[in-house]
Write an enzyme that holds these catalytic residues in place. Structure first.
Site, mmCIF file in Angstrom:
data_model
loop_
_atom_site.group_PDB
_atom_site.id
_atom_site.type_symbol
_atom_site.label_atom_id
_atom_site.label_comp_id
_atom_site.label_asym_id
_atom_site.label_seq_id
_atom_site.Cartn_x
_atom_site.Cartn_y
_atom_site.Cartn_z
ATOM 1 N N ASP A 47 1.840 -9.980 -11.215
ATOM 2 C CA ASP A 47 0.886 -10.195 -12.317
ATOM 3 C C ASP A 47 0.991 -9.066 -13.348
ATOM 4 O O ASP A 47 0.361 -9.114 -14.404
ATOM 5 C CB ASP A 47 -0.551 -10.382 -11.807
ATOM 6 N N SER A 48 1.852 -8.084 -13.062
ATOM 7 C CA SER A 48 2.188 -7.083 -14.087
ATOM 8 C C SER A 48 2.796 -7.755 -15.319
ATOM 9 O O SER A 48 2.870 -7.148 -16.388
ATOM 10 C CB SER A 48 3.170 -6.040 -13.526
ATOM 11 N N ASP A 86 2.529 -13.490 -7.341
ATOM 12 C CA ASP A 86 1.192 -12.890 -7.275
ATOM 13 C C ASP A 86 0.111 -13.914 -7.539
ATOM 14 O O ASP A 86 0.216 -14.715 -8.472
ATOM 15 C CB ASP A 86 1.063 -11.803 -8.349
ATOM 16 N N LYS A 116 1.461 -13.230 -3.068
ATOM 17 C CA LYS A 116 0.959 -11.872 -2.825
ATOM 18 C C LYS A 116 -0.472 -11.796 -3.318
ATOM 19 O O LYS A 116 -0.812 -12.393 -4.336
ATOM 20 C CB LYS A 116 1.823 -10.822 -3.537
ATOM 21 N N GLU A 118 -4.002 -8.906 -3.418
ATOM 22 C CA GLU A 118 -4.437 -7.517 -3.244
ATOM 23 C C GLU A 118 -5.667 -7.458 -2.352
ATOM 24 O O GLU A 118 -6.532 -8.339 -2.420
ATOM 25 C CB GLU A 118 -4.759 -6.898 -4.619
ATOM 26 N N GLU A 185 0.793 0.819 -3.002
ATOM 27 C CA GLU A 185 1.027 1.322 -4.367
ATOM 28 C C GLU A 185 0.259 2.621 -4.602
ATOM 29 O O GLU A 185 -0.885 2.790 -4.141
ATOM 30 C CB GLU A 185 0.593 0.258 -5.397
HETATM 31 O O1 KIV Z 1 2.348 -7.036 -10.290
HETATM 32 C C1 KIV Z 1 3.274 -6.329 -9.859
HETATM 33 O O2 KIV Z 1 4.317 -6.183 -10.499
HETATM 34 C C2 KIV Z 1 3.092 -5.664 -8.587
HETATM 35 C C3 KIV Z 1 4.110 -4.653 -8.190
HETATM 36 C C4 KIV Z 1 4.042 -3.475 -9.048
HETATM 37 C C5 KIV Z 1 4.046 -4.322 -6.757
HETATM 38 O O3 KIV Z 1 2.158 -5.920 -7.905
#
Ligand code: KIV
Length: 276
Positions: A47-48, A86, A116, A118, A185
């Protein structure tokens, strides 16, 4: 380079615990996924993308639909890496049933192999619920960008005993609940190393420890295409922004001087007479 002919599976990743370090990078688009695929074990549609491609200040504003769009592109353009997508903020925290509905959408619409999310102890039931129902869960502990407001911003975690113990409890809880691997992280080195030693599933570090079972970075950070800010843990392996600027500068000069397009790049054009 990985020498495999088929796509890596969740058990393949689990079997790498304690072995050769696992290589993971983010990918949001088909061209990037195509380049990375042969070099990595895991492609993360992070989600970055909110910050890196859409210029948002945090990861909080990205929608499920947008994540699904990027997930589809990355799955289509890759053959061997396991693809994890994510779950965006707000798509899984409300209830485990909502988490399942949205995880199922991500998996069925993108064709990815895992999602993924969190969280630690508070996500234990959700991780268990998803894993039991065929959704492989990649966990994420330590610095959790979706909780940056409660955590007081992007800062390193695990410096005091209370926070270190919490991170250990978080990793243990979601591993027990069925997470097949966990990102840690922005966590101080000794704590990340302890989590890696004490948790039975692969721990993938970002701004953590070389003693983790693998490493992940945001691809645009490592190739020098994201300049909004540069976290301490990013190592630049290239400066593609500079290369791109040079190419675009040459192009704009050529257009203004009528040197582009030349005959080679036109259909049915007369070769240009070179004077002098
Ligand atoms: O969103 C993302 O890119 C991440 C990574 C930095 C692990 O969660």
């Amino acid at each position: 380079m990985n020498n495999i002919e088929r796509r890596l599976t969740v058990p393949d990743i689990q079997a790498k615990k304690g072995g050769e370090p696992i290589v993971c990078l983010t990918a949001y688009t088909a061209p990037t996924a195509e380049v990375l695929d042969r070099y990595v074990d895991l492609l993360l549609v992070g989600d970055s993308v909110a910050m890196v491609l859409y210029g948002m200040e945090t990861t909080l504003g990205i929608s499920l639909e947008t994540m699904i769009g990027h997930g589809k592109a990355v799955v289509r353009a890759s053959n061997t890496a396991l693809v994890a997508v994510d779950m965006p903020f707000g798509s899984y925290q409300g209830s485990k049933e909502e988490a399942f509905r949205n995880a199922a959408r991500i998996m069925s619409e993108t064709g990815c192999q895992a999602i993924k999310l969190e969280g630690g102890v508070e996500m234990e039931d959700t991780v268990h619920f998803l894993s039991e129902r065929g959704v492989p869960v990649f966990g994420h502990v330590g610095l959790r960008p979706q909780s940056l407001h409660t955590a007081g911003g992007f800062r390193s975690h695990g410096k005091d005993h209370r926070e270190a113990d919490q991170i250990l409890r978080d990793a243990e809880a979601i591993a027990q609940a069925g997470a097949f691997a966990i990102v840690i992280e922005g966590t101080v080195e000794p704590v990340a190393a302890r989590v890696t030693e004490n948790t039975p599933v692969p721990i993938i570090g970002i701004g953590a420890s070389p003693r983790c079972d693998g490493q992940v970075l945001v691809t645009e950070d490592l190739v020098g295409m994201f300049n909004t800010f540069r976290p301490k843990f990013v190592k630049r392996y290239a400066e593609l922004n500079g290369e791109m600027a040079k190419a675009v500068e040459k192009f704009s000069r050529d257009v203004r001087q009528r040197r582009f397009p030349d005959a080679e790049h036109c259909f049915g054009a007369e070769p240009r007479k070179v004077s002098g």
